[in-house]
Scaffold this motif. Sequence first.
Motif, short mmCIF file in Angstrom:
data_model
loop_
_atom_site.label_atom_id
_atom_site.label_comp_id
_atom_site.label_asym_id
_atom_site.label_seq_id
_atom_site.Cartn_x
_atom_site.Cartn_y
_atom_site.Cartn_z
N TYR A 136 0.83 -1.21 0.00
CA TYR A 136 0.00 0.00 0.00
C TYR A 136 0.86 1.26 0.00
O TYR A 136 1.89 1.33 0.66
N PHE A 137 0.37 2.27 -0.72
CA PHE A 137 0.87 3.63 -0.63
C PHE A 137 -0.34 4.44 -0.21
O PHE A 137 -1.31 4.55 -0.97
N GLY A 138 -0.31 4.99 1.02
CA GLY A 138 -1.51 5.60 1.58
C GLY A 138 -2.56 4.52 1.72
O GLY A 138 -2.28 3.44 2.23
N THR A 139 -3.74 4.77 1.23
CA THR A 139 -4.81 3.77 1.28
C THR A 139 -4.95 3.02 -0.05
O THR A 139 -5.83 2.18 -0.19
N THR A 140 -4.07 3.31 -1.00
CA THR A 140 -4.14 2.70 -2.33
C THR A 140 -3.36 1.39 -2.37
O THR A 140 -2.16 1.36 -2.06
N LEU A 141 -4.03 0.32 -2.75
CA LEU A 141 -3.37 -0.97 -2.95
C LEU A 141 -2.60 -0.90 -4.26
O LEU A 141 -3.18 -0.72 -5.33
N LEU A 142 -1.26 -0.99 -4.17
CA LEU A 142 -0.41 -0.89 -5.37
C LEU A 142 -0.25 -2.23 -6.08
O LEU A 142 -0.25 -2.29 -7.30
N ASP A 143 -0.06 -3.28 -5.29
CA ASP A 143 0.21 -4.57 -5.89
C ASP A 143 0.07 -5.65 -4.82
O ASP A 143 0.04 -5.35 -3.62
N THR A 144 0.01 -6.88 -5.27
CA THR A 144 -0.01 -8.04 -4.38
C THR A 144 1.04 -9.01 -4.88
O THR A 144 1.18 -9.22 -6.09
N TYR A 145 1.80 -9.58 -3.94
CA TYR A 145 2.88 -10.48 -4.33
C TYR A 145 2.91 -11.67 -3.38
O TYR A 145 2.77 -11.51 -2.17
N ASN A 146 3.13 -12.85 -3.93
CA ASN A 146 3.22 -14.07 -3.13
C ASN A 146 4.63 -14.18 -2.57
O ASN A 146 5.59 -14.30 -3.34
N ILE A 147 4.78 -14.09 -1.25
CA ILE A 147 6.10 -14.23 -0.64
C ILE A 147 6.08 -15.41 0.30
O ILE A 147 5.05 -15.78 0.85
N SER A 148 7.24 -15.99 0.49
CA SER A 148 7.38 -17.08 1.45
C SER A 148 7.82 -16.46 2.77
O SER A 148 8.99 -16.16 2.96
N PHE A 149 6.87 -16.22 3.66
CA PHE A 149 7.19 -15.58 4.93
C PHE A 149 7.54 -16.66 5.94
O PHE A 149 6.73 -17.52 6.25
N ASN A 150 8.78 -16.62 6.43
CA ASN A 150 9.29 -17.66 7.33
C ASN A 150 9.54 -17.15 8.74
O ASN A 150 10.53 -17.51 9.36
N ASN A 151 8.65 -16.28 9.23
CA ASN A 151 8.76 -15.73 10.59
C ASN A 151 10.07 -15.01 10.83
O ASN A 151 10.62 -15.05 11.92
N GLY A 152 10.60 -14.37 9.79
CA GLY A 152 11.81 -13.57 9.94
C GLY A 152 11.52 -12.22 10.56
O GLY A 152 10.36 -11.90 10.87
N TYR A 153 12.56 -11.43 10.74
CA TYR A 153 12.37 -10.12 11.34
C TYR A 153 11.82 -9.13 10.33
O TYR A 153 11.87 -9.34 9.12
N ALA A 154 11.24 -8.06 10.83
CA ALA A 154 10.74 -6.97 9.99
C ALA A 154 11.38 -5.70 10.51
O ALA A 154 11.82 -5.63 11.67
N GLY A 155 11.46 -4.69 9.67
CA GLY A 155 12.07 -3.44 10.11
C GLY A 155 12.04 -2.39 9.02
O GLY A 155 11.31 -2.50 8.05
N LEU A 156 12.85 -1.36 9.22
CA LEU A 156 12.96 -0.25 8.29
C LEU A 156 14.32 -0.30 7.59
O LEU A 156 15.30 -0.76 8.16
N ILE A 157 14.34 0.20 6.36
CA ILE A 157 15.60 0.34 5.65
C ILE A 157 15.62 1.72 5.01
O ILE A 157 14.60 2.21 4.54
#
Length: 161
Positions: A136-157
């Motif tokens: 999302y950018f603001g409230t606009t859905l930009l895209d959807t992507y299939n990711i393999s989420f393996n309970n890794g960390y999240a953060g800022l870059i």
Amino acid sequence: MGWPVGSALENGVSITRSIADGKYSWNVTSPSEQYSFFFFFFSRPSGDNKFRICASVRLLYLTPFPWTGLVLDGQQTEAGDSFYSFFVCNDASDSLQKCQDGQCTEMIPFTPLKDYIRGQSADIAVEISGGWADLYFGTTLLDTYNISFNNGYAGLIVLPL
């Protein structure tokens, strides 16, 4: 051990971490204010397998163009780090990349953001459910992507630093 709070100066960058209104927030400002104020938090909109990561970002006009975004499913291995990064760039574009062992690949190519206004804050978010990431950018859905989420960390870059 809880989430860190308080202020620190790291490599000339001011970082303030706080918890307010049920949100874990970071306020990050570079010495010359090339980038500023991020608010970062997790929320679980519904169900156990769905979560949302949000940030409010402001990038000023510079060359080379700075960019910032959200790191998803970060993993640290002996070979190096791997993660997905959804980010906005100050040239008014966004992208999703997968980085592994120092090599990044565009999963969603750079795409123009028609509502991006340089120097003003903008909200970005990723909502993950059942292996799918809604970007999302603001409230606009930009895209959807299939990711393999393996309970890794999240953060800022943020780059360039």
